[in-house]
Design an enzyme around this catalytic site. Structure first.
Site, PDB file in Angstrom:
ATOM      1  N   GLU A   1       0.841  -1.210   0.000  1.00 47.75           N
ATOM      2  CA  GLU A   1       0.000   0.000   0.000  1.00 47.75           C
ATOM      3  C   GLU A   1       0.872   1.255   0.000  1.00 47.75           C
ATOM      4  OE1 GLU A   1      -2.377  -1.357   3.364  1.00 47.75           O
ATOM      5  OE2 GLU A   1      -4.175  -1.247   2.120  1.00 47.75           O
TER       6      GLU A   1
ATOM      7  N   GLU B   1      -3.854  -9.844   3.321  1.00 48.22           N
ATOM      8  CA  GLU B   1      -4.685  -9.596   4.503  1.00 48.22           C
ATOM      9  C   GLU B   1      -5.751 -10.662   4.747  1.00 48.22           C
ATOM     10  OE1 GLU B   1      -3.725  -7.337   2.343  1.00 48.22           O
ATOM     11  OE2 GLU B   1      -2.996  -5.577   3.411  1.00 48.22           O
TER      12      GLU B   1
END
Ligand SMILES: NC(=O)c1ccc[n+]([C@@H]2O[C@H](COP(=O)([O-])OP(=O)(O)OC[C@H]3O[C@@H](n4cnc5c(N)ncnc54)[C@H](O)[C@@H]3O)[C@@H](O)[C@H]2O)c1
Length: 709
Positions: free
Chosen positions: A109, A129
């Site tokens: 990210e 995730e």
């Protein structure tokens, strides 16, 4: 900038380096350090561009998972990375992320908020995730489709699978691969971008890869359909699709807010809590209280196995896969040939599926040396016995191994049910004898129960853990009780399935209730796969150790008598077609009804809830006994056994974690009710009672006791 993030200048380029070993996780201090570096570079007129790079062996491998634990426990607020990402993206000077090792989760990210990404050829990127029951929470689901397209982004966020550097380049996640020194390559790349004088791209402003409405609708619908099947029971993968879909429909900022809301819902879900527990339980499993950290493993350079049957062959493949030469001994040529043929067929299947090259197969086969003699066993660092389950035979073999093996070699048995201490006692070196309980198929199943005998040395235990790691398995230390941990619990679990069908539940209803709960397979289907004959023999053996007068199952013995052994005979609890597909069999239903009627068992409707409670609580009750008796260190260890050896759903955390989720008191009350209704089999475990009465939990027990013994 701080001790986790350093800043230096290379001419007109600022280099921000993250130094948070081992994996540069985003622990408190790391985002702040990066932000300070960006601000410093912005304020310095000499600086024309910035490189963000990881020190040590990787870029940023993701969030600090301990921090998630604290947020869930309410000990701290979740700190969002979003302001840092905007700071980077809005920087007036171009920022290049230089990736090596892994850029996962928050690491990717951050990289996506940089203006450019370059990568070492061995680097990997990913949004893993979902493996922790959550979704990217710092615009990963919004920026990734803008770089890689909607289809790729959905796939990455749903599966959590890593993407290698070449694929990352092809899909637009990185801009260039670097051969040789990463920092030098990144600097050259950045200088070129500075010199070009062109504006530096902001990922959040890109729309070129976001596709059109019709195409996206089809991609999203297909992904939802697929996730329903491949991610059965899991919330996070479906939620990740919703978040990526939002990137195609909402302006960036609104998409981020939407993602954030979904992220928080996931983070506080039972599934995330369970999966985070599994993450830590798996790390803790090799920590053995009382074992000196000085204890070293034997170096495993040569292995030997006695018995080339189902288990011996699979274990030999594990050694060969790890590059360790292994002698495979049989008692006669026919059995040896059959054993080697099974191994070859197994590898050939993997080659056919494209998961192994022909050359690698030949290399592995060359490491397995078939033999009918013990010649060469004197060079083995580890010897594993995997002959028939027969005490006299095992003793004979261990007496021989005692004569032949070099001093210090690890002598292991793969017995499932025989007493390890009795086997060890035949040798003059009980300290070197250990149980290594592999699960079938041994080359596939990840679980390895490491059985400690009375005299087993610390060195032997450390070596067994090293072996598990070498074979990419998860080793769990267990005590020498009948069935060890996994099977001892399984006996209780299976017993309830047998009783439930006799009391009125259909065979397929029992299995469906368990698979709906999340188990990989229904219990009666498992019985058919493992072989009803095998199960019956084990139960007859168990009966000798059971208190007399307890209720015994009826139908399974009858199936055995009828030669319905399960898949291998084409019929067991189910009938099987030529593709080994299970078909409910009215003959079995009639047989059950007749036998139950003859025995005076009152048949009734049984709900899915009762099926799940009786099967799963039987596991929990026995697990509590095992824990209290000290045959497992931690409730978390039992969970790891069930997740890796018995198809328990990871998102429920394992049976003991599940008990905490339901509430130990609730489980205990139900066990007491079942005890009153069904008698002695349901005798509540004293530990379950104690935890229920004191408002305790298995997790708290682990914290207090699991590290002490
Ligand atoms: N099959 C399973 O699911 C499973 C799982 C875990 C543990 N185990 C245990 O593993 C062991 C082996 O089980 P298996 O299923 O592989 O049995 P198997 O019958 O497939 O293989 C046993 C092999 O040992 C060979 N053998 C017998 N005596 C020998 C000797 N003196 N020297 C060399 N070879 C000899 C036999 O010829 C046979 O090939 C047993 O102790 C069993 O309890 C089995």
């Amino acid at each position: 900038m701080n001790e986790l993030v350093s800043y230096r200048q290379l001419g007109e380029i600022a280099v921000i380096t993250i130094n948070n070993p081992p994996v540069n996780a985003l622990s408190p201090g790391v985002p702040e350090g990066i932000a300070a570096g960006i601000e410093h570079a912005t304020a310095d007129d000499h600086i024309k561009g910035v490189i963000l790079i990881g020190g040590g062996r990787t870029f940023i491998a993701g969030a600090d998972i301990k921090e998630f634990g604290k947020v869930i426990a309410g000990e701290k607020e979740e700190g969002s990375l979003l302001p840092l990402l905007l700071l980077i993206e809005d920087s007036t000077k171009p920022v290049v992320a230089a990736l090596h090792g892994s850029a996962f989760g928050g690491g990717l990210e951050i990289a996506m908020a940089c203006h450019y990404r370059v990568a070492d050829k061995a680097a990997q990127v990913g949004q893993p995730e979902v493996k922790l029951g959550i979704i990217p929470g710092a615009a990963g689901t919004q920026r990734l489709p803008r770089l890689a397209g909607v289809e790729r982004a959905v796939e990455m966020c749903v599966t959590g699978a890593p993407v290698n550097a070449a694929d990352a380049l092809a899909s637009g996640i990185v801009d260039q691969l670097i051969d040789g020194d990463l920092l030098a390559g990144a600097s050259a790349f950045l200088r070129e971008k500075i010199a070009s004088g062109r504006a530096h791209p902001k990922t959040r402003e890109r729309h070129d890869k976001l596709g059109d409405e019709a195409a996206n609708a089809a991609i999203i619908a297909a992904a939802r359909e697929k996730a329903k099947k491949t991610a059965r029971g899991l919330i996070a993968p479906i939620t990740a699709i919703d978040a990526v879909e939002a990137a195609t429909k909402l302006p960036f900022d609104e998409g981020c807010q939407f993602e954030r809301k979904l992220f928080e819902q996931c983070l506080f879900s039972d599934q995330a809590k369970a999966l985070i527990h599994v993450f830590f339980a798996e790390r803790d499993v090799a920590k053995i209280p009382g074992l000196s950290s000085e204890t070293k493993s034997i170096e495993i350079k040569q292995a030997a196995i006695v018995g080339a049957g189902t288990m011996g062959g699979g274990i030999a493949m594990n050694f060969a896969n790890a590059g360790v030469p292994v002698l495979l001994k049989e008692s006669e040529q026919g059995a040896l040939d059959r054993g080697m043929a099974a191994i070859t067929k197994n590898y050939a299947n993997t080659v056919r599926k494209g998961r192994l090259t022909e050359e690698a197969m030949q290399q592995r086969l060359a490491l397995i040396q078939p033999t009918l003699s013990y010649d060469g066993f004197e060079n083995a660092d580890i010897i594993i016995e995997a002959v028939f389950e027969n005490m006299a035979l095992k003793k004979e073999i261990f007496a021989e191994l005692d004569q032949r093996a070099k001093p210090g070699a690890l002598l292991a048995t793969n017995t499932s049910s025989l007493n390890l201490d009795e086997i060890a006692a035949i040798t003059s070196r009980t300290a070197s004898v250990i149980g290594l309980h592999f699960f079938s198929p041994a080359n596939v199943m990840r679980l390895l129960e490491i059985v400690r005998g009375q005299a087993t040395s610390d060195e032997a235990i450390v070596t067994a853990f090293a072996l598990a790691k070498l074979m990419k398995k998860v080793g769990v230390l267990v005590g020498n009780c009948h069935g060890f941990v996994g099977n001892r619990m399984f006996f209780q679990y299976m017993r309830e399935a047998y009783f439930l069908v006799e009391e009125g539940a259909a065979v397929e209803a029992v299995d469906k209730a368990l698979t709906d709960f999340g188990m990989a397979m229904g219990l009666l289907a498992v019985d058919d796969m493992a072989g009803i004959d095998v199960g019956v023999r084990v139960r007859q053996e168990n009966k000798r150790n059971e208190p007399p007068g307890r209720r015994q199952p009826l139908v399974v013995d009858k199936l055995y008598e009828l030669g319905r052994y399960g898949q291998k005979t084409g019929a067991g609890w189910y009938r099987y077609d030529e593709n080994r597909r299970a078909i409910p069999d009215p003959e079995v239903a009639a047989l059950i009804e007749r036998l139950a009627g003859d025995a005076g068992i009152k048949r009734r409707d049984i709900s899915a809830l009762e099926i799940v409670e009786r099967c799963i609580y039987a596991l929990i009750n026995e697990g509590a006994k095992i824990l209290e008796e000290g045959f497992a260190w931690r409730a978390g260890d039992i969970d790891i056994v069930y997740l890796n050896g018995y198809g328990f759903p990871a998102w429920r955390g394992g049976p003991m974690w599940y008990a905490d989720t339901v509430g130990v008191k609730n489980v205990y009350d139900r066990v007491c009710a079942l005890h009153a209704e069904h008698g002695a089999w349901w005798e509540p475990a004293p530990l379950l009672k104690q935890l229920a009465e004191n408002g305790g939990s298995f997790a708290a027990w682990d914290k207090e006791k699991g590290t002490q013994k």
